[in-house]
Enzyme design. Structure first.
Site, PDB file in Angstrom:
ATOM      1  N   TYR A  82     -15.412  25.283   9.316  1.00 35.36           N
ATOM      2  CA  TYR A  82     -14.615  26.206   8.506  1.00 35.36           C
ATOM      3  C   TYR A  82     -13.547  26.844   9.385  1.00 35.36           C
ATOM      4  O   TYR A  82     -13.610  26.791  10.616  1.00 35.36           O
ATOM      5  CB  TYR A  82     -15.494  27.272   7.831  1.00 35.36           C
ATOM      6  CG  TYR A  82     -16.042  28.309   8.777  1.00 35.36           C
ATOM      7  CD1 TYR A  82     -15.333  29.467   9.061  1.00 35.36           C
ATOM      8  CD2 TYR A  82     -17.278  28.133   9.398  1.00 35.36           C
ATOM      9  CE1 TYR A  82     -15.829  30.419   9.935  1.00 35.36           C
ATOM     10  CE2 TYR A  82     -17.787  29.081  10.263  1.00 35.36           C
ATOM     11  CZ  TYR A  82     -17.056  30.227  10.530  1.00 35.36           C
ATOM     12  OH  TYR A  82     -17.545  31.157  11.398  1.00 35.36           O
ATOM     13  N   CYS A  83     -12.543  27.429   8.730  1.00 30.73           N
ATOM     14  CA  CYS A  83     -11.466  28.117   9.447  1.00 30.73           C
ATOM     15  C   CYS A  83     -11.037  29.328   8.619  1.00 30.73           C
ATOM     16  O   CYS A  83     -11.879  30.008   8.036  1.00 30.73           O
ATOM     17  CB  CYS A  83     -10.306  27.158   9.726  1.00 30.73           C
ATOM     18  SG  CYS A  83      -9.543  26.454   8.249  1.00 30.73           S
ATOM     19  N   ARG A  84      -9.761  29.575   8.522  1.00 27.40           N
ATOM     20  CA  ARG A  84      -9.279  30.708   7.726  1.00 27.40           C
ATOM     21  C   ARG A  84      -9.016  30.291   6.286  1.00 27.40           C
ATOM     22  O   ARG A  84      -9.355  31.003   5.345  1.00 27.40           O
ATOM     23  CB  ARG A  84      -8.004  31.308   8.331  1.00 27.40           C
ATOM     24  CG  ARG A  84      -7.510  32.556   7.597  1.00 27.40           C
ATOM     25  CD  ARG A  84      -6.209  33.095   8.145  1.00 27.40           C
ATOM     26  NE  ARG A  84      -5.137  32.122   8.150  1.00 27.40           N
ATOM     27  CZ  ARG A  84      -4.412  31.775   7.082  1.00 27.40           C
ATOM     28  NH1 ARG A  84      -4.644  32.333   5.922  1.00 27.40           N
ATOM     29  NH2 ARG A  84      -3.458  30.882   7.182  1.00 27.40           N
TER      30      ARG A  84
END
Length: 121
Positions: A82-84
């Site tokens: 996951y990231c932003r």
């Protein structure tokens, strides 16, 4: 003319709602994987990671994932990235797949994941 305007309004509404629904489903599936023991990798920068992250997540920025020592993660392990927003995690997912990892899920953005966390509802 009224029918065209109504059709355009329905189409516009679906374009707004559909991405949100997809992101929500993606996050829910990520939590299912995590609850089943998936390795969690936050591919944001170290500075972003320090502002908050999923418990027990590894921080391997997407810019470093190609060269990272991932030998402790089995090729058949389930991995959630996951990231932003989901963009960098999609790139990380593709990199991991090319490195031979078979079960990689893009959980999307951190905020969506946290909002869909099963025990937070």
């Amino acid at each position: 003319m009224i029918k065209r305007i109504m059709a355009l309004a329905v189409l516009t509404a679906s374009l707004i709602v559909a991405p949100q629904a997809f992101a929500s489903e993606r996050a829910q599936q990520a939590w299912q994987w995590i609850d089943s023991g998936a390795v969690v990798i936050d591919v944001r920068t170290e500075q972003e990671f320090k502002t908050g992250h999923v418990n027990h997540a590894l921080n391997i920025p997407v810019s470093q994932i190609s060269d990272a020592d991932l030998s402790s993660i089995a090729k058949d392990a389930s991995i959630v990235v996951y990231c932003r927003s989901g963009s960098r995690s999609q790139k990380a997912k593709q990199i991991l797949l090319t490195k031979g990892y078979k079960h990689v899920h893009n959980g999307g953005g951190l905020q969506m994941m946290l909002s869909e966390k099963p025990d937070s509802k």
